[in-house]
Motif scaffolding. Structure first.
Motif, PDB file in Angstrom:
ATOM      1  N   TYR A 305       0.966  -1.125   0.011  1.00  0.00           N
ATOM      2  CA  TYR A 305      -0.055  -0.122   0.163  1.00  0.00           C
ATOM      3  C   TYR A 305       0.782   1.277  -0.141  1.00  0.00           C
ATOM      4  CZ  TYR A 305      -3.611   3.330   1.533  1.00  0.00           C
ATOM      5  OH  TYR A 305      -4.319   4.570   1.656  1.00  0.00           O
ATOM      6  N   LEU A 306       1.867   1.337   0.884  1.00  0.00           N
ATOM      7  CA  LEU A 306       2.853   2.521   0.890  1.00  0.00           C
ATOM      8  C   LEU A 306       3.413   2.544  -0.335  1.00  0.00           C
ATOM      9  CD1 LEU A 306       4.355   2.208   4.484  1.00  0.00           C
ATOM     10  CD2 LEU A 306       2.536   3.402   3.693  1.00  0.00           C
ATOM     11  N   GLN A 307       3.671   1.822  -1.212  1.00  0.00           N
ATOM     12  CA  GLN A 307       4.407   2.079  -2.497  1.00  0.00           C
ATOM     13  C   GLN A 307       3.289   2.311  -3.640  1.00  0.00           C
ATOM     14  OE1 GLN A 307       8.073  -0.893  -3.093  1.00  0.00           O
ATOM     15  NE2 GLN A 307       7.187  -1.631  -1.371  1.00  0.00           N
ATOM     16  N   ASN A 308       2.222   1.396  -3.644  1.00  0.00           N
ATOM     17  CA  ASN A 308       1.430   1.571  -4.751  1.00  0.00           C
ATOM     18  C   ASN A 308       0.360   2.489  -4.882  1.00  0.00           C
ATOM     19  OD1 ASN A 308       3.068  -0.425  -6.087  1.00  0.00           O
ATOM     20  ND2 ASN A 308       1.324  -2.014  -5.949  1.00  0.00           N
ATOM     21  N   VAL A 309       0.093   3.033  -3.423  1.00  0.00           N
ATOM     22  CA  VAL A 309      -1.132   4.018  -3.288  1.00  0.00           C
ATOM     23  C   VAL A 309      -0.266   5.277  -2.751  1.00  0.00           C
ATOM     24  CG1 VAL A 309      -3.161   4.817  -1.918  1.00  0.00           C
ATOM     25  CG2 VAL A 309      -2.871   2.429  -3.080  1.00  0.00           C
ATOM     26  N   VAL A 310       0.538   5.192  -1.732  1.00  0.00           N
ATOM     27  CA  VAL A 310       1.142   6.433  -1.210  1.00  0.00           C
ATOM     28  C   VAL A 310       2.220   6.917  -1.762  1.00  0.00           C
ATOM     29  CG1 VAL A 310       2.035   7.468   1.118  1.00  0.00           C
ATOM     30  CG2 VAL A 310       0.426   5.538   1.186  1.00  0.00           C
ATOM     31  N   GLY A 311       2.865   6.256  -2.485  1.00  0.00           N
ATOM     32  CA  GLY A 311       3.711   6.694  -3.556  1.00  0.00           C
ATOM     33  C   GLY A 311       5.282   6.531  -3.076  1.00  0.00           C
ATOM     34  N   TRP A 312       5.479   5.913  -1.935  1.00  0.00           N
ATOM     35  CA  TRP A 312       6.739   5.750  -1.185  1.00  0.00           C
ATOM     36  C   TRP A 312       7.865   4.805  -2.145  1.00  0.00           C
ATOM     37  CZ3 TRP A 312       5.906   5.919   4.814  1.00  0.00           C
ATOM     38  CH2 TRP A 312       5.311   7.254   5.200  1.00  0.00           C
ATOM     39  N   LEU A 361      -5.695   3.567  13.569  1.00  0.00           N
ATOM     40  CA  LEU A 361      -5.058   4.759  13.109  1.00  0.00           C
ATOM     41  C   LEU A 361      -4.542   4.574  11.735  1.00  0.00           C
ATOM     42  CD1 LEU A 361      -3.130   6.508  16.400  1.00  0.00           C
ATOM     43  CD2 LEU A 361      -5.089   7.212  15.140  1.00  0.00           C
ATOM     44  N   LEU A 362      -3.763   3.530  11.385  1.00  0.00           N
ATOM     45  CA  LEU A 362      -3.019   3.297   9.819  1.00  0.00           C
ATOM     46  C   LEU A 362      -4.051   3.439   8.967  1.00  0.00           C
ATOM     47  CD1 LEU A 362      -0.205   1.362  11.245  1.00  0.00           C
ATOM     48  CD2 LEU A 362      -0.035   3.416  10.273  1.00  0.00           C
ATOM     49  N   ARG A 363      -5.387   3.037   9.214  1.00  0.00           N
ATOM     50  CA  ARG A 363      -6.384   2.683   8.149  1.00  0.00           C
ATOM     51  C   ARG A 363      -6.777   3.967   7.456  1.00  0.00           C
ATOM     52  NH1 ARG A 363     -11.449   1.936   9.612  1.00  0.00           N
ATOM     53  NH2 ARG A 363     -12.061   0.433   7.594  1.00  0.00           N
ATOM     54  N   GLY A 364      -6.347   5.316   8.125  1.00  0.00           N
ATOM     55  CA  GLY A 364      -6.421   6.728   7.600  1.00  0.00           C
ATOM     56  C   GLY A 364      -5.322   7.117   6.766  1.00  0.00           C
ATOM     57  N   VAL A 365      -4.335   6.520   6.559  1.00  0.00           N
ATOM     58  CA  VAL A 365      -3.209   6.780   5.622  1.00  0.00           C
ATOM     59  C   VAL A 365      -3.598   6.817   4.276  1.00  0.00           C
ATOM     60  CG1 VAL A 365      -0.974   6.254   5.064  1.00  0.00           C
ATOM     61  CG2 VAL A 365      -1.332   5.992   7.317  1.00  0.00           C
ATOM     62  N   GLY A 366      -3.270   7.822   3.346  1.00  0.00           N
ATOM     63  CA  GLY A 366      -3.605   8.014   1.961  1.00  0.00           C
ATOM     64  C   GLY A 366      -2.748   8.635   1.318  1.00  0.00           C
ATOM     65  N   PRO A 367      -2.692   8.905   0.108  1.00  0.00           N
ATOM     66  CA  PRO A 367      -1.728   9.626  -0.757  1.00  0.00           C
ATOM     67  C   PRO A 367      -1.385  10.801  -0.082  1.00  0.00           C
ATOM     68  CG  PRO A 367      -3.567   8.738  -2.188  1.00  0.00           C
ATOM     69  CD  PRO A 367      -3.918   8.533  -0.717  1.00  0.00           C
ATOM     70  N   GLY A 368      -0.254  11.184  -0.448  1.00  0.00           N
ATOM     71  CA  GLY A 368       0.277  12.256   0.238  1.00  0.00           C
ATOM     72  C   GLY A 368       0.602  12.522   1.634  1.00  0.00           C
ATOM     73  N   ALA A 369       0.433  11.346   2.318  1.00  0.00           N
ATOM     74  CA  ALA A 369       0.562  11.149   3.897  1.00  0.00           C
ATOM     75  C   ALA A 369       1.909  11.572   4.393  1.00  0.00           C
ATOM     76  CB  ALA A 369       0.137   9.585   4.354  1.00  0.00           C
ATOM     77  N   SER A 370       2.095  12.072   5.572  1.00  0.00           N
ATOM     78  CA  SER A 370       3.185  12.558   6.212  1.00  0.00           C
ATOM     79  C   SER A 370       3.533  11.402   7.095  1.00  0.00           C
ATOM     80  CB  SER A 370       3.076  13.753   7.103  1.00  0.00           C
ATOM     81  OG  SER A 370       4.072  14.159   7.976  1.00  0.00           O
ATOM     82  N   TYR A 371       4.985  10.941   7.163  1.00  0.00           N
ATOM     83  CA  TYR A 371       5.216   9.956   7.955  1.00  0.00           C
ATOM     84  C   TYR A 371       4.981  10.264   9.445  1.00  0.00           C
ATOM     85  CZ  TYR A 371       8.235   6.769  10.471  1.00  0.00           C
ATOM     86  OH  TYR A 371       8.536   5.599  11.456  1.00  0.00           O
ATOM     87  N   TRP A 372       5.583  11.322   9.760  1.00  0.00           N
ATOM     88  CA  TRP A 372       5.760  11.882  10.996  1.00  0.00           C
ATOM     89  C   TRP A 372       4.222  12.155  11.822  1.00  0.00           C
ATOM     90  CZ3 TRP A 372      10.164  10.950  12.957  1.00  0.00           C
ATOM     91  CH2 TRP A 372      11.351  11.185  12.256  1.00  0.00           C
ATOM     92  N   THR A 373       3.223  12.531  11.050  1.00  0.00           N
ATOM     93  CA  THR A 373       1.939  12.675  11.533  1.00  0.00           C
ATOM     94  C   THR A 373       0.832  11.483  11.166  1.00  0.00           C
ATOM     95  OG1 THR A 373       1.172  13.954   9.825  1.00  0.00           O
ATOM     96  CG2 THR A 373       2.144  15.196  11.761  1.00  0.00           C
TER      97      THR A 373
END
Length: 491
Positions: A305-312, A361-373
């Motif tokens: 998810y972090l690579q294919n959606v968030v773009g990391w 909490l991690l369910r809310g992570v999406g594109p452009g997410a900040s790692y720290w917050t």
């Protein structure tokens, strides 16, 4: 070599060499376990993999390790721990080369299955060699050093693996095992002593219950394989397709046969049924399956998810879970000490709830997410919860059985943790509707990711309820205690 003839000292060249070989071997396995999930998007795109292919890339390895790790330990006891350890290292390294050379998903999956078989020989060997070889006065220091430095290898694994994937190729996460294996073998041949249990397998000897139980291991593997195949294949073929129903039938029949065979063989079995007279042991292993199923499902979905959606990048994805590993390294000993003072029930009930909160909490992570917050708070909560669980769980499993069953109890609990992850990776894509190449579609993967984390949080809450409601009383000293007394102590 028996315990009485264990003479290695940590200050000698042989002691340092033996310890270094064990650390390198564990580092090789831990590195592989932390970075393959991170590599899934890259190797999936390179090889044209489906979701089922990615599942088998993880589960082919996990299946062999879960099913045969106890047998691997028995082989070392019988034929020599150093010999089986070295065979495991060579097998693992050669299979790693095959993984790195894979030109298609079928090739990769077969190579991963072979790699898991090598891991089943290697994994129990690194610790059993230390246990059998070092003088009792130095054994604790040697095992502590092994555990600490192996933990460091786990911590740096995401960094090294992510860097290799981004800089070179996903293939190098497998090729690097050869770089570790070559000096490992040379060091072990020079310094590591051979040891075996001379009385293993002799009828009437103290060690005879550790005989080979090949039939039990094969039935256990077949049971897991049948259920796993059905869960992975169902989304593509349909739940009522003949291959899926056939796999379910094979899995159920093999699992039932496994229980019957183990019961018939008694203490000569790979998994003596006597252990399950301890209700605490049974509950703790059900707890283990639930917690590690949540961990396996979470790490499988998060990396993709972090690579294919968030773009990391792969490196950033690998580093995302580093705080979880650091918390385990720093906090596990303290959590174990706390459980020793107040008992394991509270840490084992609270820890999964804290971890579940992190997943929600991690369910809310999406594109452009900040790692720290956006990512760090959930990862930290999950890591904190897991830290409260791991050490108390291991100690409680060993305390739930008689001392003579400590090895097999620890081995079975290790297999239970791997089986939990195996079944989660097989079942979750089916439960959340992810199949085909859906992992490459942002909308479809987002829906599946959020659903999967919800299921994983549910598993953790179920584990907390198991601990809170059923781990009452003190652990039994012996699972062969009279039934009338055993139930009160464990009830």
């Amino acid at each position: 070599m028996t315990a009485a003839s264990a003479t290695l000292r940590t200050g000698t060249a042989a002691g340092r060499g033996t310890l270094l070989a064990a650390i390198l071997a564990s580092g090789m396995v831990f590195l592989d376990s932390t970075v393959v999930n991170v590599a899934l998007p890259r190797l999936g795109a390179d090889l044209g993999a489906t979701v089922a292919d990615l599942q088998w890339t993880i589960n082919g390895y996990a299946l062999m390790l879960a099913a045969f790790v106890l047998l691997g330990g028995a082989l070392g006891d019988r034929f020599g721990r150093r010999r089986v350890f070295l065979y495991g290292v060579l097998w693992f390294a050669l299979a790693s080369v095959l993984c790195g050379l894979a030109q298609g998903t079928g090739w990769l999956i077969v190579a991963r299955i072979l790699q898991g078989a090598g891991g089943a020989l290697l994994t129990p060997g690194s610790l059993s060699v230390l246990q059998a070889s070092f003088h009792p006065d130095d054994r604790g220091r040697a095992i502590g050093t092994w555990a600490g430095l192996s933990g460091v290898s786990t911590a740096i694994g995401p960094f090294v693996g992510g860097w290799l994937i981004d800089t070179l190729s996903w293939r190098w996460i497998f090729f690097v095992n050869v770089v570790l294996a070559v000096p490992l073998v040379l060091i072990a041949l020079r310094w590591m002593p051979e040891s075996r249990d001379e009385d293993v397998g002799r009828r009437g000897a103290p060690g005879h219950r550790r005989r080979f139980d090949v039939l039990g291991a094969l039935l256990g593997a077949l049971g897991l394989a049948g259920i796993t195949y059905a869960l992975i294949d169902a989304p593509g073929r349909g739940a009522t397709a003949p291959p899926v129903l056939g796999a379910v039938l094979v899995g159920v029949v093999a699992a039932a046969a496994f229980v019957l065979v183990e019961r018939r063989r008694g203490e000569g079995a790979m998994l003596p049924p006597t252990l399950f007279r301890s209700r605490r042991f049974t509950v703790l292993n059900a707890f283990t399956v639930a917690v590690y199923a949540a961990l396996g499902g979470f790490t499988f979905f998060l990396a993709v998810y972090l690579q294919n959606v968030v773009g990391w990048s792969a490196l950033r994805t690998g580093l995302a879970t580093l705080p979880m590993t650091l918390l385990l390294l720093v906090g596990s000993a303290r959590a174990g000490a706390l459980a020793g003072r107040i008992g394991p029930r509270l840490p084992l009930a609270v820890g999964p709830v804290v971890a579940a909160a992190g997943l929600l909490l991690l369910r809310g992570v999406g594109p452009g997410a900040s790692y720290w917050t956006d990512v760090l708070p959930g990862v930290a909560l999950f890591g904190l919860g897991l830290t409260l669980v791991v050490a108390p769980l291991t100690a409680s499993v060993l305390a739930a059985v008689a001392d003579r069953f400590a090895g097999v109890a620890s081995g079975f609990n290790n297999a239970a943790s791997r089986a939990g992850g195996l079944l989660a990776v097989a079942a979750l894509p089916l439960l959340v509707g992810l199949s085909g190449t859906g992992y490459e579609q942002a909308a479809e993967l987002t829906h599946a990711y959020r659903g999967a984390l919800f299921w994983c949080a549910g598993l953790l809450v179920a584990a907390a309820l198991l601990a809170g409601l059923l781990l009452t009383g003190a652990p039994a000293a012996d699972p062969n205690a009279a039934p009338g007394n055993r139930d009160e102590r464990q009830g």
